[in-house]
Scaffold this active site. Structure first.
Site, PDB file in Angstrom:
ATOM      1  CB  CYS A  73      -0.808   0.066   1.172  1.00 32.89           C
ATOM      2  SG  CYS A  73      -2.278   1.355   0.596  1.00 32.89           S
ATOM      3  CG  HIS A 161      -3.211  -3.597   3.197  1.00 37.82           C
ATOM      4  ND1 HIS A 161      -2.749  -3.485   3.893  1.00 37.82           N
ATOM      5  CD2 HIS A 161      -4.431  -2.775   3.018  1.00 37.82           C
ATOM      6  CE1 HIS A 161      -2.461  -2.411   4.235  1.00 37.82           C
ATOM      7  NE2 HIS A 161      -3.406  -1.648   2.795  1.00 37.82           N
ATOM      8  CD  GLU A 163      -1.048  -6.657   5.755  1.00 38.73           C
ATOM      9  OE1 GLU A 163      -1.062  -5.701   5.927  1.00 38.73           O
ATOM     10  OE2 GLU A 163      -0.671  -6.780   4.508  1.00 38.73           O
TER      11      GLU A 163
END
Length: 184
Positions: A73, A161, A163
């Site tokens: 990002c 993202h 994660e």
């Protein structure tokens, strides 16, 4: 053991990036973005997301660390801006589920993902033009540049993202990055 550090740019998911790496049996540490890169020993660097480019500290200096770098990002936007690309406001704005189209099946970071992969991403700001030497590796209906890579310099970026649980195959992105670090 492979060591990948996460540079903390004050993003709300940064701790999850470190956890994802730890869960993949990598030695990892969360490091403040004001830390001098000369003081950091690592096989790879993750530049985390964050709320504002003005709060990225010394993150740009890690691009010359001679180890692979993954920008997530804001981290990707920082790579683009520092190396001559262009970053601007996104048309969509906040967080949303997005279907990204993988454009380069040979890309070492995201080429192994499904041709259409569902991800969780913020598009308040986004890369509008990739820097010279980079390949545009993913796109979506929401954002033209969802991912980019420069395999010569081992610099990679994703707008989304990997994660977070909302991202399909996010762990695979980290596994691929670890492989890049281990082969460097």
């Amino acid at each position: 053991m492979t060591r990948v550090v996460v540079i903390d740019n004050h993003g709300q998911f940064t701790h999850l990036e470190r956890r994802a790496l730890r869960d993949l049996d990598v030695e990892t540490e969360l490091i403040d973005n004001e830390t001098d890169p000369a003081d950091v020993e690592a096989d790879g660097i993750v530049l985390s997301g964050g709320p504002d480019m003005d709060r990225a500290g010394r993150s740009a200096e890690y691009l010359d660390a001679d180890v692979p770098v993954l920008g997530i990002c804001l981290g990707m936007q920082l790579i683009a801006e520092e190396l001559g690309g262009r970053v601007g406001s996104g048309d969509y704005g906040g967080y949303a589920d997005v279907d990204v189209e993988i454009l380069d099946a040979d890309d070492p970071l995201i080429g192994s993902l499904a041709p259409q992969t569902r991800v969780w991403a913020s598009h308040a700001d986004e890369v509008k033009a990739v820097p010279d030497g980079f390949t545009h590796t993913a796109t979506s209906d929401v954002c033209g540049v969802e991912a980019m890579s420069n395999t010569e310099r081992d610099l990679y970026g994703v707008q989304w993202h990997p994660e977070v649980a909302h991202t399909e195959r996010g762990e695979e992105v980290f596994e691929n990055f670890i492989s890049i670090c281990e082969s460097n």
